[in-house]
Motif scaffolding. Structure first.
Motif, short mmCIF file in Angstrom:
data_model
loop_
_atom_site.label_atom_id
_atom_site.label_comp_id
_atom_site.label_asym_id
_atom_site.label_seq_id
_atom_site.Cartn_x
_atom_site.Cartn_y
_atom_site.Cartn_z
N THR A 15 -3.84 5.69 4.45
CA THR A 15 -3.88 4.91 3.22
C THR A 15 -5.33 4.70 2.82
N SER A 16 -5.55 4.26 1.61
CA SER A 16 -6.92 4.03 1.15
C SER A 16 -7.52 2.77 1.76
N GLU A 17 -6.66 1.83 2.15
CA GLU A 17 -7.15 0.56 2.72
C GLU A 17 -6.06 -0.03 3.61
N THR A 18 -6.40 -0.35 4.83
CA THR A 18 -5.41 -0.94 5.75
C THR A 18 -5.44 -2.46 5.65
N HIS A 76 0.86 -1.19 0.00
CA HIS A 76 0.00 0.00 0.00
C HIS A 76 0.89 1.23 0.00
N ILE A 77 0.35 2.32 -0.46
CA ILE A 77 1.04 3.61 -0.37
C ILE A 77 0.55 4.32 0.88
N TYR A 78 1.49 4.70 1.74
CA TYR A 78 1.15 5.36 3.00
C TYR A 78 1.68 6.79 3.00
N GLN A 79 0.89 7.69 3.54
CA GLN A 79 1.34 9.05 3.82
C GLN A 79 1.69 9.13 5.30
N ALA A 82 0.61 -1.32 17.30
CA ALA A 82 -0.02 -0.56 16.22
C ALA A 82 -1.53 -0.53 16.45
N HIS A 83 -2.11 0.64 16.28
CA HIS A 83 -3.57 0.82 16.31
C HIS A 83 -4.02 0.93 14.85
N ILE A 84 -4.89 0.01 14.43
CA ILE A 84 -5.27 -0.09 13.02
C ILE A 84 -6.74 0.27 12.86
N GLY A 85 -7.00 1.31 12.10
CA GLY A 85 -8.35 1.72 11.76
C GLY A 85 -8.62 1.47 10.29
N PRO A 86 -9.80 1.86 9.79
CA PRO A 86 -10.14 1.57 8.38
C PRO A 86 -9.28 2.32 7.37
N GLU A 87 -8.73 3.48 7.74
CA GLU A 87 -7.97 4.27 6.77
C GLU A 87 -6.62 4.74 7.29
N ALA A 88 -6.24 4.29 8.47
CA ALA A 88 -4.96 4.75 9.04
C ALA A 88 -4.40 3.71 10.01
N PRO A 116 -15.60 -4.32 14.78
CA PRO A 116 -15.06 -4.73 13.48
C PRO A 116 -14.13 -3.70 12.83
N HIS A 117 -14.16 -2.46 13.28
CA HIS A 117 -13.50 -1.39 12.54
C HIS A 117 -12.13 -1.00 13.09
#
Length: 441
Positions: free
Chosen positions: A210-213, A168-171, A399-405, A239-240
């Motif tokens: 990112t657009s999708e984690t 994925h491309i990450y900012q 790591a804390h993982i959300g839907p877009e970050a 779930p998110h």
């Protein structure tokens, strides 16, 4: 292959329970075959979803689903432990965690304290894998409890391979910036500040959009493979969002009245070869700044444990070698007084000086005032608690993982002699493993 499917075996055991009055905690268990516990977790529709494995070689591997009961305070958890201990019989394991600072706002879906007794447990031991169904009958309608258990069993899915980690491309954005970080380090190392607060652990949030984690379980499985001698945990309360990590640091391990904890502080990188690696380890042990940082931790731990223990013993300083870093560690062994509970230990020990500072209150005051990001469960507590034993980690390297970050966290102990540039590079070293898995290393 087994003569009867594991889920059918549990359903038959559940049918046999319906005809008689039940009381307290009951665990129904059957052998099963699962290759990858995280592959099993990843396809389930039941929440919460949780994974835990201690760092000892051959430690039991746990995957858990659902919640028979959940506890939002240490007092409620301890009361439940005491209730079931008084009833006797088999005792359950509770899993969960606590935030770094329960007195400040945390992450939206992660309460300050949250432990649960899971409905479904999958355990891998050296003897094989066991699927268990947990039930409670002491304070609820038996018919409703059995109906909820049936519903959870019916929802279980068969294990599937974990998805591949796709690029994925990450900012990237660091919070604080390096300039802001340097200003805080200068402020902490000012002699006037050191006079009353000799250590503050500053943290940084690396925010990757990112657009999708990726699947948190696929990411944790890859991370775990390169993180020997660490704890491994993951939790999805909804779930998110997910919180995963491979922390090297133990908060404490309790077996009966015997407690083991540690001072893990002082860091350097790994070397290119064995000779350079050992040279860096020797320099770390001899370094005054890193030795001071470790000393702050173990002295505080000894002060906290003294009123809870009949006696304790501290080991010699030694080096722990991880994949990207090396740390100074001192082990502490204590015999707890007979009346000391996990509630007392968790009320006293965290946040440890290795993630907060010394003295605790003035270090926390600095962190609350200067850190703009929310630590949430980063640098808090995660692990397993039972009546007979408990095993808890300090939730770092996470790591804390959300839907877009994805939010990565790292901290560094700032003491006399700390240099802003060196401490900033230490933060990058501490997140190097997870960054490489994300294709950014």
């Amino acid at each position: 292959m087994y003569s009867i499917h594991p889920i059918e075996a549990l359903k038959q055991q559940l049918d046999a329970l319906s005809d008689s009055a039940q009381k307290g905690f009951i665990r129904l268990s059957t052998p099963c075959q699962v290759g990858n516990l995280m592959g099993w977790l990843n396809v389930q529709s039941v929440y919460p979803r949780l994974y835990w494995q201690s760092r000892e070689a051959g430690a039991v591997e746990y995957a858990a689903l659902g919640a028979v009961k959940a506890f939002g305070s240490l007092a409620a958890l301890q009361a439940d432990l005491a209730t079931l201990a008084d009833l006797g019989g088999e005792q359950p394991d509770y899993f969960g965690g606590m935030a770094f600072d329960t007195n400040t706002p945390g992450w939206q879906h992660f309460p300050g304290c949250h432990f649960l007794l899971p409905r479904i447990e999958l355990r891998r031991q050296q003897t094989g894998v066991t699927l268990s169904l947990n039930l409670r009958f002491d304070d609820r309608c038996p018919e409703a409890e059995i109906a909820q258990a049936r519903s959870c069993l019916a929802a279980l899915e068969a294990e599937q391979p974990l998805p591949h980690l796709l690029p994925h491309i990450y900012q990237r954005e660091d919070r604080p910036s390096q300039q802001e970080w340097a200003a805080s380090v200068v402020q902490i190392t000012n002699p006037d500040h050191l006079a009353h607060t000799p250590k503050v652990v500053l943290s940084r949030e690396t925010y990757l959009t990112t657009s999708e984690t990726p699947s948190p379980w696929a990411l944790l499985a890859r991370w775990q493979a390169g993180a020997a001698d660490c704890f491994h945990f993951g939790v999805q309360l909804t779930p998110h969002e997910a919180f995963i990590g491979c922390p090297p640091e133990q908060l404490y391990k309790r077996e009966g009245r015997h407690l083991t904890t540690e001072a893990l502080a002082g860091t350097t990188r790994r070397g290119r070869d064995a000779q350079q690696d050992q040279g860096l380890a020797n320099e770390l042990l001899a370094d005054k700044k890193n030795s001071l940082e470790n000393q702050c931790v173990y002295q505080q731990l000894l002060t906290q444990l003294e009123p809870l223990s009949s006696h304790f013993h501290m080991g010699e300083a030694h080096i722990v070698k991880l994949r990207s870093v090396q740390h100074i560690r001192r082990l502490i062994h204590a015999e707890l007084r007979s009346d000391v509970s996990d509630q007392q230990l968790l009320s006293v020990l965290p946040p440890t000086p290795a993630v907060g500072g010394v003295p605790r209150e003035s270090a926390l005051a600095f962190i609350r005032h200067h850190e703009r990001h929310r630590r949430g469960w980063y640098a808090g507590v995660f692990g397993r608690i039972s009546h007979t034993s408990s095993d808890l980690s300090v939730a770092i390297r996470c790591a804390h993982i959300g839907p877009e970050a994805i939010r990565l966290y790292a901290g560094a102990g700032i003491v006399a002699g700390s240099q802003p540039g060196e401490e900033w590079r230490e933060l990058d070293t501490k997140i190097a493993d997870i960054m490489s898995l994300l294709g950014m290393g």
